[in-house]
Design an enzyme around this catalytic site. Sequence first.
Site, PDB file in Angstrom:
ATOM      1  N   ASP A   1     -40.255  95.392 -92.116  1.00  0.00           N
ATOM      2  CA  ASP A   1     -39.512  94.582 -93.065  1.00  0.00           C
ATOM      3  C   ASP A   1     -38.546  93.811 -92.165  1.00  0.00           C
ATOM      4  O   ASP A   1     -37.585  94.387 -91.640  1.00  0.00           O
ATOM      5  CB  ASP A   1     -38.729  95.469 -94.040  1.00  0.00           C
ATOM      6  CG  ASP A   1     -37.917  94.641 -95.016  1.00  0.00           C
ATOM      7  OD1 ASP A   1     -37.425  93.567 -94.616  1.00  0.00           O
ATOM      8  OD2 ASP A   1     -37.749  95.061 -96.167  1.00  0.00           O
ATOM      9  N   HIS A   2     -38.817  92.517 -91.952  1.00  0.00           N
ATOM     10  CA  HIS A   2     -38.073  91.822 -90.885  1.00  0.00           C
ATOM     11  C   HIS A   2     -36.575  91.766 -91.175  1.00  0.00           C
ATOM     12  O   HIS A   2     -35.782  91.590 -90.258  1.00  0.00           O
ATOM     13  CB  HIS A   2     -38.664  90.441 -90.605  1.00  0.00           C
ATOM     14  CG  HIS A   2     -38.286  89.389 -91.598  1.00  0.00           C
ATOM     15  ND1 HIS A   2     -38.910  89.253 -92.801  1.00  0.00           N
ATOM     16  CD2 HIS A   2     -37.330  88.426 -91.568  1.00  0.00           C
ATOM     17  CE1 HIS A   2     -38.361  88.245 -93.467  1.00  0.00           C
ATOM     18  NE2 HIS A   2     -37.393  87.719 -92.745  1.00  0.00           N
TER      19      HIS A   2
ATOM     20  N   HIS B   1     -37.106  93.398 -99.152  1.00  0.00           N
ATOM     21  CA  HIS B   1     -35.822  93.066 -98.527  1.00  0.00           C
ATOM     22  C   HIS B   1     -34.617  93.481 -99.379  1.00  0.00           C
ATOM     23  O   HIS B   1     -33.663  94.063 -98.877  1.00  0.00           O
ATOM     24  CB  HIS B   1     -35.743  91.561 -98.255  1.00  0.00           C
ATOM     25  CG  HIS B   1     -36.931  91.006 -97.522  1.00  0.00           C
ATOM     26  ND1 HIS B   1     -37.587  91.697 -96.538  1.00  0.00           N
ATOM     27  CD2 HIS B   1     -37.584  89.819 -97.622  1.00  0.00           C
ATOM     28  CE1 HIS B   1     -38.590  90.966 -96.067  1.00  0.00           C
ATOM     29  NE2 HIS B   1     -38.605  89.831 -96.708  1.00  0.00           N
TER      30      HIS B   1
HETATM   31  C1  BG6 Z   1     -40.514  86.824 -96.343  1.00  0.00           C
HETATM   32  C2  BG6 Z   1     -41.021  86.281 -97.645  1.00  0.00           C
HETATM   33  O1  BG6 Z   1     -40.710  88.210 -96.268  1.00  0.00           O
HETATM   34  O2  BG6 Z   1     -39.116  86.547 -96.248  1.00  0.00           O
HETATM   35  C3  BG6 Z   1     -40.757  84.785 -97.751  1.00  0.00           C
HETATM   36  O3  BG6 Z   1     -42.424  86.518 -97.726  1.00  0.00           O
HETATM   37  C4  BG6 Z   1     -39.285  84.507 -97.548  1.00  0.00           C
HETATM   38  O4  BG6 Z   1     -41.178  84.281 -99.006  1.00  0.00           O
HETATM   39  C5  BG6 Z   1     -38.808  85.170 -96.265  1.00  0.00           C
HETATM   40  O5  BG6 Z   1     -39.119  83.111 -97.474  1.00  0.00           O
HETATM   41  C6  BG6 Z   1     -37.310  85.043 -96.134  1.00  0.00           C
HETATM   42  O6  BG6 Z   1     -36.943  85.465 -94.855  1.00  0.00           O
HETATM   43  P1  BG6 Z   1     -35.648  84.896 -94.146  1.00  0.00           P
HETATM   44  O7  BG6 Z   1     -35.582  85.649 -92.866  1.00  0.00           O
HETATM   45  O8  BG6 Z   1     -35.873  83.424 -93.972  1.00  0.00           O
HETATM   46  O9  BG6 Z   1     -34.527  85.180 -95.093  1.00  0.00           O
END
Ligand code: BG6
Length: 516
Positions: free
Chosen positions: A197-198, A260
Amino acid sequence: MDSQTTPLRVGMTPQRVPPPAALVIFGATGDLTQRKLVPALFDLYCDKRLPEGFTVVGFARREKSSDEFRAEMRDGATRFARNNPTGNPKWDKFAEGVFYHQAEFHDLNGCISLAKFLERVASERGTGGNVLFYLATAPEYYALIVEQLGQVNLAHAERGWRRVIIEKPFGIDLASAHELNRRVLGVFDESQVYRIDHYLGKETVQNILVLRFGNAIFEPLWNRNYIDHVQITAAESVGVEGRGGYYDTGGALRDMVQSHLLQLMALTAMEPPVSFDATAVHDEKVKVLRAIDPLSPEEINNQVVRGQYAASGTIPGYREEPRVDPTSCTETFVALKLALNNWRWAGVPFYLRTGKRMPRRVTEIAIQFKAVPHPLFAQQVAEGVEPNVLALRIQPDEGIHLKFAAKQPGQTIRLRDVDMDFYYKTAFGSAPGEAYETLLLDALRGDSTLFNRKDEVEIAWSLVTPILEQWQNSPSPTFPNYAAARGDRARRTTCSRATDACGASRDGIFDFRFSI
Ligand code: BG6
């Protein structure tokens, strides 16, 4: 078992270089590899964080040579890495370790030839049999690829370690997540599986724990006695960015809330872990997720709001996006109110909301404190004195802000809200690094603290699946219902449908509260 695990202390990332290894990226011709993975790896390489002989093997279906693959990856690094690869001898050195392996995902022969190639890599580049697999394909291939790795004996090694990173989405509901776990764990041990989960790799997300447990002043207030409610917002100004095909089968609840936002909630609400090793942190997050009150059908109607953006000016509506069904009822906005059934948080609502094509990009956790018990200065309020807010800004302008009342200069007592700010950029001289750098390095080191455990993923799905099912069985919503915003208006705005639909008094907080 994976015997190489070294616990990471959150917020005190050791500079130790991981052992030599090969990284095999399945689905390497996709966007993720070019935009995120290879730029992150190149930056790590330039910072001397990667081991000697580090090797990247791109595994995908399209015909191309290793040289063509390297050229594409260099383009990606040029656009997205911190370091410029053009004319940079470091790129040439890094690219010597980048290879392309063409095969169909469903063809076992592809994995057989990969196994041979990895043997060569181990002896010629000195990677010692350590292999990190990265599943960046369409999710329907995850289980198949894992099972094939098992069949060709790549999942376990006599010498060195084997690990697998699995990209999100991990399933599309509870049943599919459960089934995917069953198939993955039929091949790998849990200790080898890194469900990504980045958000957990973002510095500011890790800093939630440091703020809470590395300081003495916040934790005594961090409970139902002092906190009125918590708002967790992930507003994006972008639309679906060419990912219409994927997004239309998912929607905001699956795409952002299940992963997230529930993770942010778990980190905000968890008890202090006994240590910062993976098991202790996962255990505490799981306790929070288990304590979230599942929503009843009536609560789903009253406490969950969904929306979809309409065209506005030159911005296409969601239904006009490429590869989106023109009658789609997929939500691009969702807001919901959750409650936690435990001693610390009983009676404190957690409001989660996320949307695309919002007026401003902001990801923030706002801790809204209670009003003072006795309004001693009620007569002296100059303008807008509100209860204290501690805002943890995840992005952009990463930092922490505390809003409190202060006396305006002058001979009389007049109160006004002021902000006490901490910005990463000013405090540390640069904006926080890319999440994928942290996560790739952690997986190479064998630290799964910032990844999801099997039970975390399943409990998160068990919370959102009843909502998905109820929506599935309800009449279609009247979509679209909010206008796409241009994303450049840095001012306070309101998502009025969300406010209207949620109704309850405190739910005025569905107004977008942008602390500027
Ligand atoms: C991803 C989603 O996990 O996270 C995307 O699939 C979303 O839809 C993105 O845009 C948002 O990541 P960040 O790091 O730009 O907030």
